[in-house]
Design a protein around this motif. Structure first.
Motif, short mmCIF file in Angstrom:
data_model
loop_
_atom_site.label_atom_id
_atom_site.label_comp_id
_atom_site.label_asym_id
_atom_site.label_seq_id
_atom_site.Cartn_x
_atom_site.Cartn_y
_atom_site.Cartn_z
N LEU A 1 0.83 -1.20 0.00
CA LEU A 1 0.00 0.00 0.00
C LEU A 1 0.87 1.25 0.00
O LEU A 1 0.57 2.22 -0.72
N ALA A 2 1.94 1.24 0.78
CA ALA A 2 2.82 2.41 0.82
C ALA A 2 3.41 2.71 -0.55
O ALA A 2 3.48 3.87 -0.99
N ALA A 3 3.82 1.66 -1.26
CA ALA A 3 4.38 1.86 -2.60
C ALA A 3 3.31 2.39 -3.56
O ALA A 3 3.59 3.30 -4.36
N TRP A 4 2.11 1.85 -3.47
CA TRP A 4 0.99 2.29 -4.33
C TRP A 4 0.71 3.77 -4.12
O TRP A 4 0.57 4.54 -5.08
N LEU A 5 0.62 4.18 -2.87
CA LEU A 5 0.32 5.57 -2.55
C LEU A 5 1.46 6.50 -2.95
O LEU A 5 1.25 7.58 -3.51
N THR A 6 2.68 6.10 -2.66
CA THR A 6 3.84 6.93 -2.97
C THR A 6 3.97 7.16 -4.47
O THR A 6 4.28 8.28 -4.92
N GLU A 7 3.72 6.11 -5.26
CA GLU A 7 3.81 6.24 -6.72
C GLU A 7 2.82 7.27 -7.25
O GLU A 7 3.04 7.84 -8.33
N ARG A 8 1.76 7.52 -6.52
CA ARG A 8 0.72 8.45 -6.97
C ARG A 8 0.80 9.79 -6.26
O ARG A 8 -0.14 10.58 -6.32
N GLY A 9 1.89 10.04 -5.58
CA GLY A 9 2.13 11.36 -5.03
C GLY A 9 1.62 11.59 -3.62
O GLY A 9 1.65 12.72 -3.13
N PHE A 10 1.16 10.54 -2.94
CA PHE A 10 0.72 10.68 -1.56
C PHE A 10 1.93 10.58 -0.62
O PHE A 10 2.89 9.85 -0.89
N THR A 11 1.87 11.30 0.48
CA THR A 11 2.91 11.21 1.50
C THR A 11 2.49 10.16 2.53
O THR A 11 1.42 10.26 3.12
N VAL A 12 3.32 9.14 2.73
CA VAL A 12 2.97 8.03 3.62
C VAL A 12 3.67 8.21 4.97
O VAL A 12 4.89 8.38 5.02
N VAL A 13 2.89 8.20 6.05
CA VAL A 13 3.43 8.36 7.40
C VAL A 13 2.72 7.40 8.34
O VAL A 13 1.60 6.94 8.08
N HIS A 14 3.40 7.06 9.45
CA HIS A 14 2.83 6.19 10.48
C HIS A 14 2.77 6.96 11.80
O HIS A 14 3.66 7.76 12.09
N ASP A 15 1.76 6.67 12.59
CA ASP A 15 1.72 7.29 13.92
C ASP A 15 2.27 6.33 14.96
O ASP A 15 2.78 5.25 14.65
N ARG A 16 2.16 6.69 16.23
CA ARG A 16 2.85 5.96 17.30
C ARG A 16 2.18 4.64 17.68
O ARG A 16 2.73 3.91 18.51
N VAL A 17 1.05 4.31 17.07
CA VAL A 17 0.44 3.00 17.30
C VAL A 17 0.35 2.20 16.00
O VAL A 17 -0.30 1.17 15.94
N GLY A 18 1.06 2.67 14.97
CA GLY A 18 1.13 1.91 13.73
C GLY A 18 0.03 2.17 12.74
O GLY A 18 -0.05 1.49 11.70
N ASN A 19 -0.86 3.15 13.00
CA ASN A 19 -1.80 3.54 11.96
C ASN A 19 -1.02 4.14 10.80
O ASN A 19 -0.07 4.90 11.00
N MET A 20 -1.45 3.82 9.60
CA MET A 20 -0.71 4.20 8.39
C MET A 20 -1.56 5.15 7.56
O MET A 20 -2.72 4.85 7.25
N PHE A 21 -0.99 6.28 7.18
CA PHE A 21 -1.74 7.31 6.46
C PHE A 21 -1.06 7.64 5.13
O PHE A 21 0.16 7.74 5.06
N GLY A 22 -1.89 7.84 4.10
CA GLY A 22 -1.42 8.38 2.83
C GLY A 22 -2.10 9.72 2.63
O GLY A 22 -3.32 9.80 2.49
N LEU A 23 -1.35 10.80 2.63
CA LEU A 23 -1.91 12.15 2.66
C LEU A 23 -1.62 12.90 1.37
O LEU A 23 -0.52 12.84 0.82
N HIS A 24 -2.64 13.64 0.90
CA HIS A 24 -2.46 14.52 -0.25
C HIS A 24 -3.03 15.89 0.11
O HIS A 24 -4.20 16.01 0.48
N GLU A 25 -2.19 16.91 -0.02
CA GLU A 25 -2.57 18.26 0.38
C GLU A 25 -3.01 19.08 -0.83
O GLU A 25 -2.24 19.30 -1.77
N PHE A 26 -4.25 19.52 -0.81
CA PHE A 26 -4.76 20.45 -1.83
C PHE A 26 -4.60 21.90 -1.36
O PHE A 26 -4.28 22.78 -2.15
N VAL A 27 -4.87 22.08 -0.05
CA VAL A 27 -4.86 23.42 0.54
C VAL A 27 -3.95 23.41 1.76
O VAL A 27 -4.30 22.80 2.78
N PRO A 28 -2.77 24.02 1.71
CA PRO A 28 -1.87 23.99 2.86
C PRO A 28 -2.54 24.46 4.13
O PRO A 28 -3.20 25.51 4.16
N GLY A 29 -2.43 23.64 5.17
CA GLY A 29 -2.98 23.98 6.47
C GLY A 29 -4.44 23.64 6.67
O GLY A 29 -4.95 23.73 7.79
N ALA A 30 -5.14 23.25 5.61
CA ALA A 30 -6.56 22.90 5.74
C ALA A 30 -6.71 21.53 6.40
O ALA A 30 -5.81 20.68 6.30
#
Length: 432
Positions: free
Chosen positions: A57-86
């Protein structure tokens, strides 16, 4: 240019050619990770196969321009920012599975969210429009609760329903903690992904129904308006170890006999209340589990669920009285050790209405359903406006290798989720 309000009957985001084929091909690839011989998957939380599915999943998201990050309990997020700070509109489910589980449960919801988010990314890139909010995909850690208890752990920590330290210190049956297991698959982040600087404003989840209401009525989409209440707890039945041949029957304090009576009592509760109460004993561990030893201790995991908080409380009280009778009859002690409960709650009406409007505009049949199973949306709805959608499960089979959902329903579900998220990005569930 800013987005305009959604036009009734007109999809906010047109479907791209080949979208269905790409979704189904990706689902085949994902289902190959941890695949079982009978067509299911086994990817229990933070096992190597769970780690491989997360890497996919991380590779799939990264290839499409999403930023992949994990939090302190292992939840995995793929983020795409349209509006900075929104704030972010978040969508997802979970990739972990039950032992020899189905390939649709959870994993479809993550993949559907990823495809929907990517359709939105491409749409806004090509149209030159800018939505009001950002988009995020989430793979929640340990939703299933098969290796680490309780279930829905990642979303519970995320929403504040469970302390982080409690989750990280939780061991599996072999004594491996969540912390160590996540570190072994490189899935443990060092900070919270969302907080003061980055916020979630709403959440959507799509999932297979795991029941048969949609399938038997020929309805394509379920709009979840409420969740059943649940009492899940572990008990220990304590007796005395003895010889199975030499010990007189009258002298035995057989923990397994007491546990067997408890299993029957739990089932008889369901028989008493009918379809308004579902009960089970899902896990039983016998100590010392020797063929020539009367068991000294049995650990059990019990599960009671009902659409009525009052009925569930009545059933729980009855079970306590039955436990007292079993203690006398089997000459054992029954200890209730760990509990994980939640009340029946409504999802926000605005989210249900949004989903109803989307299905109507897309010409997709829908009906209101309650979820009997727990989902990460059960936690998320307590902190942000939440939409929960179901697609059919053939014959209602789930948590089994025979679990199945038709390709056309998988594809329609992504269409509905995409349109729902598009309207959420436009502010459909935002406070005035």
């Amino acid at each position: 240019m800013t987005t305009t309000d959604a036009v009734p009957g007109v999809p906010r985001v047109p479907r791209r050619p080949g979208a269905d084929a790409r979704l189904l091909a990706d689902f085949v690839d994902l289902s190959a990770i941890g695949a079982t011989a009978a067509g299911g998957v086994e990817r229990q939380a933070a096992t190597p196969d769970d780690g491989r599915s997360r890497a996919w999943l991380a590779a799939w998201l990264t290839e499409r321009g999403f930023t992949v990050v994990h939090d302190r309990v292992g939840n995995m997020f793929g983020l795409h920012e349209f509006v900075p700070g929104a704030p972010y509109v978040l969508a997802g489910s979970h990739l972990d599975s039950q032992p020899r589980g189905g390939r649709f449960d959870g994993a479809y919801g993550v993949l559907a969210a990823a495809h929907a988010a990517d359709r939105l990314r491409v749409h806004y890139r090509d149209s030159g429009e800018t939505p009001r909010f950002n988009i995020g995909v989430v793979n929640w850690f340990n939703e299933e609760g098969s290796r680490f208890k309780p279930s829905m752990m990642g979303s519970a920590v995320f929403t504040g329903a469970m302390p982080l330290a409690t989750a990280l210190d939780t061991p599996d049956a072999a004594g491996v903690t969540v912390r160590d297991a996540l570190q072994a698959i490189d899935g443990l982040g060092e900070a919270d992904v969302f907080g003061t600087d980055r916020r979630v404003c709403s959440y959507a989840e799509i999932h297979i129904e795991q029941g048969r209401e949609l399938d038997k009525t020929g309805t394509t989409l379920g709009l979840v308006d409420a969740t059943w209440a649940a009492n899940k707890y572990e008990i220990a039945v304590i007796g005395s170890q003895a010889h199975t041949g030499a010990t007189a029957m009258a002298d035995r304090r057989d923990a397994l006999y007491g546990a067997a009576l408890a299993v029957v009592a739990v089932r008889e509760l369901a028989d008493r209340f009918g379809e308004d109460l579902h009960t089970s004993c899902g896990q039983l561990t016998v100590v010392p589990n020797s063929p020539v030893v009367v068991a000294r201790e049995v650990h059990m995991h019990l599960d009671l669920r009902s659409p009525s908080d009052d009925l569930l409380a009545e059933a729980d009280a009855l079970l306590r009285r039955q436990f007292a009778e079993i203690e006398v009859k089997a000459d054992v002690e029954i200890e209730r050790r760990v509990a994980h409960t939640w009340k029946g709650h409504l999802y926000q009406p605005a989210g249900v209405e949004l989903a109803r409007t989307v299905t109507e505009d897309l010409g997709v049949s829908s009906m209101i359903v309650r979820t009997r199973a727990g989902h990460d949306s059960t936690n998320m709805k307590d902190v942000v406006p939440t939409v929960m959608l179901f697609i059919p499960s053939v014959e209602g089979i789930s948590h089994a290798e025979a679990e199945f959902t038709r390709d056309e329903d998988l594809c329609t579900g992504v269409d509905v989720l995409t349109e729902t998220l598009a309207r959420m990005l436009d502010g459909a569930l935002a406070p005035e």
